[in-house]
Every structure is written in structure tokens, then in C-alpha cells.
Design an enzyme around this catalytic site. Structure first.
Site, PDB file in Angstrom:
ATOM      1  N   ARG A  47      -3.852 -10.008   5.233  1.00 33.63           N
ATOM      2  CA  ARG A  47      -4.440 -10.031   3.886  1.00 33.63           C
ATOM      3  C   ARG A  47      -3.365  -9.537   2.927  1.00 33.63           C
ATOM      4  O   ARG A  47      -2.935  -8.384   3.000  1.00 33.63           O
ATOM      5  CB  ARG A  47      -5.683  -9.145   3.827  1.00 33.63           C
ATOM      6  CG  ARG A  47      -6.387  -9.154   2.472  1.00 33.63           C
ATOM      7  CD  ARG A  47      -7.621  -8.267   2.496  1.00 33.63           C
ATOM      8  NE  ARG A  47      -8.306  -8.298   1.206  1.00 33.63           N
ATOM      9  CZ  ARG A  47      -8.021  -7.503   0.176  1.00 33.63           C
ATOM     10  NH1 ARG A  47      -7.042  -6.595   0.289  1.00 33.63           N
ATOM     11  NH2 ARG A  47      -8.690  -7.599  -0.962  1.00 33.63           N
ATOM     12  N   LYS A 101       0.815  -1.212   0.000  1.00 33.01           N
ATOM     13  CA  LYS A 101       0.000   0.000   0.000  1.00 33.01           C
ATOM     14  C   LYS A 101       0.850   1.265   0.000  1.00 33.01           C
ATOM     15  O   LYS A 101       2.057   1.245   0.235  1.00 33.01           O
ATOM     16  CB  LYS A 101      -0.950  -0.005   1.201  1.00 33.01           C
ATOM     17  CG  LYS A 101      -2.131  -0.958   1.011  1.00 33.01           C
ATOM     18  CD  LYS A 101      -3.144  -0.844   2.127  1.00 33.01           C
ATOM     19  CE  LYS A 101      -4.367  -1.710   1.818  1.00 33.01           C
ATOM     20  NZ  LYS A 101      -5.368  -1.651   2.918  1.00 33.01           N
TER      21      LYS A 101
END
Length: 287
Positions: free
Chosen positions: A262, A228
Site C-alpha cells: 500500500r 512513515k
């Protein structure tokens, strides 16, 4: 590092112990997810990705058909269902025993996936805020529910994220929702702080630094930081170059109590789990 208490969730009638951290592999049946390497659309790509997740040690496949990256295109429920049906049919045929999670904020999509394809877990980025029927649907379906904190929507969440106290506001957000779900009889609730969703880089690192505070809920925690912007923007690199940074943050998250990671890169996350688990077990043995 504190010893983890046993935390079981019921996945299709089987108990999954989250006191041993699990790795959830991302399978995006989308054309526009932020990390190009996660986009799978052809039958061969979807089947190969599912096989890779399981072969590398992932215990959950999280399939998503709606890109939640900042400024993502909004698609209809019909288009989301069409993409998911295609992906779920392929996975169901190739890996009928795989534990599947569906990444959706829509109650009718969640219901379709659970009732028609045996999906075991619903992963909702909006925690019911984008569909008023989601909580009641989860209560009827009786499946584990991952609810994430997000300020705004995927279309506007990164425009002007603001908090007086990000940790306090996220904890309060969850306290209200956990109580509502408990009152409706939902048993298996998993919390996701929502790294990168309506938060600045500073907000993200403050939440990660204080992640132990989420233990007050006595609920499992899912952490999604894989590749991210809190990694690649801080380091001045691209998502494609962010694997090393991802592994560093996964290790920190595991040491601070994460129960599910995740991830895009399953093998590396599984290795992080094995190493931190070995350290924790050694620490326990020496007490």
C-alpha cells in the site's frame, strides 16, 4: 526466498492472484493526512491521482476519507461518507473498471461504498475493534477484508505503545479474529501488521524482521510502510524525503512475503515488485 503459493481473492467476480505481488495506490480525500502529497480534494486532483495510480501500474486504488495519522481529528460518519461519495463518483465516472478498496473502520461506511459504488475490498485499520458491526457486515457483503493490527486508536495509539512480545501479541490478535471471521463464513481475509499503528520504531522493525512468521496463517499479507515515521524519524528526514527509504523497506517486505504494497509512490513500488519477482524466478529456475 521461498516460492509463493497462489493466493486468489475475488474482486467483483474476478480472481486477483496475490502470489504475484500487487501495488495498491493511496488516494486520500482528506485535508490532513500525514503526507501532504497524498491529499486530494478537488475533482481535478482526485481524477488525476486515480489516473496516475493506474497508469503507473497500480492494480488497486485505496480511497480513504478519515485520516488515521497519530492525533488525527475525529470526523463523523456523515462527513466521511460525504467525502467518499464525492471521490467514488469521480473515480467511477473516469475509471469504471478500476478495482477499488475503501479505507474505513465503520461498517455503515463500508456497506455504502460496496453497495452503492461497487467497491471491491474493505480495508479496516481497526480489525472490527472500532465498530462491532464490521465483521457481520463483511460477512453479508462477501468482499475481501483487510484487517490491520493497531494498539489503541488513531487519537492515542502513539502515546505509550507497549508490548511484552510484539510479534507474539500481534499473531495472537490475528489468530482470534481470523477464527471469528472464518466462523462467520468470510473467505477472503488479508492481514496487515499495522506498521506505525500503536508501535515504536523498534516494534516496527522487529515485526518487519520477523514477517515470515505470519505465514502460519496461510493468508495474504499487506504491508503499509510508505513514507512513515519508522523511515523518516530513523533517518532524520521528512516524509517528503522518505521515498528512497520506502523503496528499501518495500524490497525487504517483498522478499519476506508481502502480497500487497500500500503505497504513495506507485511507479517505484511496481519497479520493486518487478525486480524482486525477476530474482525469485531466476532462483526457482536454477533449482
Amino acid at each position: 526466498m521461498k516460492h509463493r503459493i497462489a493466493r486468489y481473492i475475488n474482486v467483483n467476480g474476478r480472481l486477483m492472484d496475490l502470489s504475484c505481488p500487487q501495488v495498491m495506490g493511496i488516494l486520500n480525500v482528506t485535508p490532513d493526512s500525514f503526507y501532504a502529497g497524498s491529499r486530494k480534494q478537488t475533482e481535478e486532483e482526485i481524477a488525476a491521482r486515480a489516473q496516475q495510480i493506474l497508469a503507473e501500474g497500480g492494480s488497486i486504488i485505496d480511497i480513504g476519507a478519515y485520516s488515521s495519522r497519530p492525533n488525527a481529528e475525529h470526523i463523523s460518519a456523515e462527513e466521511e461518507m460525504k467525502r467518499l461519495r464525492n471521490g467514488l463518483e469521480i473515480i467511477g465516472r473516469e475509471h469504471p473498471d478500476a478495482v477499488l478498496s475503501v479505507d474505513t473502520f465503520r461498517a455503515d461506511v463500508a456497506r455504502m461504498c460496496v453497495e452503492e459504488y461497487g467497491v471491491a475490498i474493505v480495508n479496516d485499520i481497526a480489525a472490527g475493534n472500532m465498530d462491532s458491526e464490521m465483521f457481520s457486515t463483511i460477512a453479508r457483503l462477501g468482499v475481501p477484508y483487510i484487517m490491520m493490527h493497531m494498539q489503541g486508536t488513531p487519537q492515542n495509539m502513539q502515546q505509550h505503545p507497549h508490548y511484552e512480545d510484539v510479534l507474539r501479541e500481534v499473531l495472537y490478535y490475528f489468530s482470534e479474529k481470523v477464527q471469528r471471521l472464518r466462523d462467520m463464513g468470510v473467505k477472503d481475509i488479508i492481514l496487515d501488521p499495522g506498521f506505525g499503528f500503536g508501535k515504536t520504531i523498534e516494534h516496527n522493525y522487529e515485526l518487519l524482521n520477523k514477517m515470515e512468521e505470519f505465514a502460519i496463517f496461510e493468508l495474504p499479507l499487506l504491508v503499509g510502510v510508505s513514507r512513515k515515521s519508522m523511515i523518516y524519524k530513523l533517518l532524520g528526514i521528512t516524509p517528503e524525503e522518505a521515498l528512497n527509504g520506502t523503496t528499501v523497506l518495500h524490497t525487504i517486505a517483498l522478499m519476506k512475503g508481502a502480497n500487497i504494497l500500500r503505497v504513495h509512490d506507485v511507479k517505484e513500488a511496481v519497479e520493486a515488485v518487478r525486480l524482486t519477482t525477476a530474482m525469485r524466478e531466476q532462483s526457482s529456475a536454477s533449482l
